[in-house]
Motif scaffolding. Sequence first.
Motif, PDB file in Angstrom:
ATOM      1  N   MET B  22     -53.688   0.352 -17.942  1.00  0.00           N
ATOM      2  CA  MET B  22     -52.374   1.023 -18.407  1.00  0.00           C
ATOM      3  C   MET B  22     -51.139   0.335 -18.757  1.00  0.00           C
ATOM      4  SD  MET B  22     -52.198   4.477 -19.186  1.00  0.00           S
ATOM      5  CE  MET B  22     -51.875   5.727 -18.312  1.00  0.00           C
ATOM      6  N   ALA B  26     -48.845  -0.694 -21.851  1.00  0.00           N
ATOM      7  CA  ALA B  26     -47.573   0.175 -21.824  1.00  0.00           C
ATOM      8  C   ALA B  26     -46.586  -1.006 -22.357  1.00  0.00           C
ATOM      9  CB  ALA B  26     -47.253   0.761 -20.714  1.00  0.00           C
ATOM     10  N   VAL B 218     -52.668   2.432 -25.051  1.00  0.00           N
ATOM     11  CA  VAL B 218     -52.193   3.472 -24.046  1.00  0.00           C
ATOM     12  C   VAL B 218     -52.625   4.919 -24.061  1.00  0.00           C
ATOM     13  CG1 VAL B 218     -49.793   4.444 -23.152  1.00  0.00           C
ATOM     14  CG2 VAL B 218     -50.042   2.059 -23.747  1.00  0.00           C
TER      15      VAL B 218
END
Lengths: 227, 246, 67
Positions: B22, B26, B218
């Motif tokens: 993640m 991001a 994401v």
Amino acid sequence: MAQHSYWQLFFSVYSKDVTLAFRQRSEIVNPLLFFLIVITLFPLAIGPEPALLKRMAPGIIWVAALLSTMLGLDKLFRDDYNDGSLEQLIASPYPLSLSVLAKVFAHWTITGLPMVLMAPMFALLMNLESQALGATVLTLLIGTPLLSFIGAIGAALTVGLQKGGILMSLLVLPLYIPVLIFATSAIDTSSMSLAYGGQLAILGAMLAVASVCAPIAISSALKVSVS
Amino acid sequence: MWKWLHPYAKAERAYQLCNTLMPYFAVITVVCLTVGWVWGLAYAPADYQQKDSYRIIFIHVPSAILSMGAYSSMAIAAIIALVWQIRNAELAVISIAPVGAAMTAIALITGAAWGKPMWGAWWVWDARLTSELILLFLYLGVLSLYHAFEDKKSAGRAACILAVVGVINLPIIHFSVEWWNTLHQGATITKFDTSAIDSSMLWPLLINIIAFAGFVGVVTLIRLKNEILQCERHRPWVRELVGRGE
Amino acid sequence: MQFDSLNEFLAMGGYGFYVWLSFGSCAAILLALFVSSLRDASKLRNEVRAQMKREERIKKAKQQEQV
């Protein structure tokens, strides 16, 4: 098991569905009536000019055909699902895709074939000429089994749901678009007295692919719905 | 490779993998989206023909690419789920579908807003617009089929089957629609060297494509984590995780 | 910088409405998707937490009954 038992399975499933439909005539008559009424609505809605109708006839006939095949689809597996015979078909040692093929074929005999037979009359309502008449019948002949195959996938996915009917049309109608495009274009081309063999060939190819692939998808969808 | 991949079929490991991946996605998204939008809106030169209206390309093309990319990855996940019976792949299908649908919706809206000044109409029945619209229908079909089932296990399987059927039909639909009518301009990026677009516009476009891909990543990861938690909610590891306040 | 002033930037050479419409709706959709995903996550955690608390209460009640 004798060697011809696959044929026996096919014919017993097929003849059961067709016999049931013939006992309850409304299943055959209602889609046809619906087809006729939809075709009648269009001239009332867009005006009776013969030239305009002739231009729009292929589209109208095919959209009406799409909608009327949808009518019978919901019942294709629903009754068998409710009385448990669908579960028996899945549990049986025979390949499910074969019995599914028989059921789809029966559905076509009940809803598609009458439409093909009545199409020349309906085409006359829309002022289609004799050349286009042949194309209309031919495209319906190749296209309606295709509609039954694709539609049966949607019917199998939604058979376990309470309100599957509307959802099924949402799933299936986008998949009908190629059939619609090629069929109407074949009729259009034929009314300009051009060769329309290409479109028919593509429709035929799609039918060939669908008759091989769709039973697999239908049977795995049925297994999901029943489990 | 199987030895390496197989642990991720377990929910807990997949959840941890989502957590590790993640931050990268991001960061890529935030950086590229900021750079891409500022560059595209303020610094890229105006087109000599379409003037400033062409700036819509910086979101239209990425969302259109990602709408198809998301569908193909959804279909791949669906095939994996059906063939190897991996539950996490089913969950991935369900997590990608809304993101892909959003991408398709963005592509359609921006296409309409670009079409109005260029073609003089909000909507034109042109081949690519039409196939994009049909793609949206396919996404919505998968989503509504999933939500129609009470039992989420069979819901996932059914959605997978529909996704696979859709991906087989997608090229047929695309080419039939293409053949039916073509008015759209040709593909903007076909090959890098013979690209029809100047590099001063190409770079922000590429950055935006990466940004959108990162965004898809994401949000898919967040949704996948949700789905994993939802279906493992009675397992001890989830309780431990929630108890720790993560 | 392609634009000399903020007004010029907002006008986008006369295409301001279309450009800002598409960028605005794009941002809105992306943001909505992101926020709703995050909200789902926190909702799910709260549900699990509530369930855990409930089970603890039941456990305590049972223990008191036994005593």
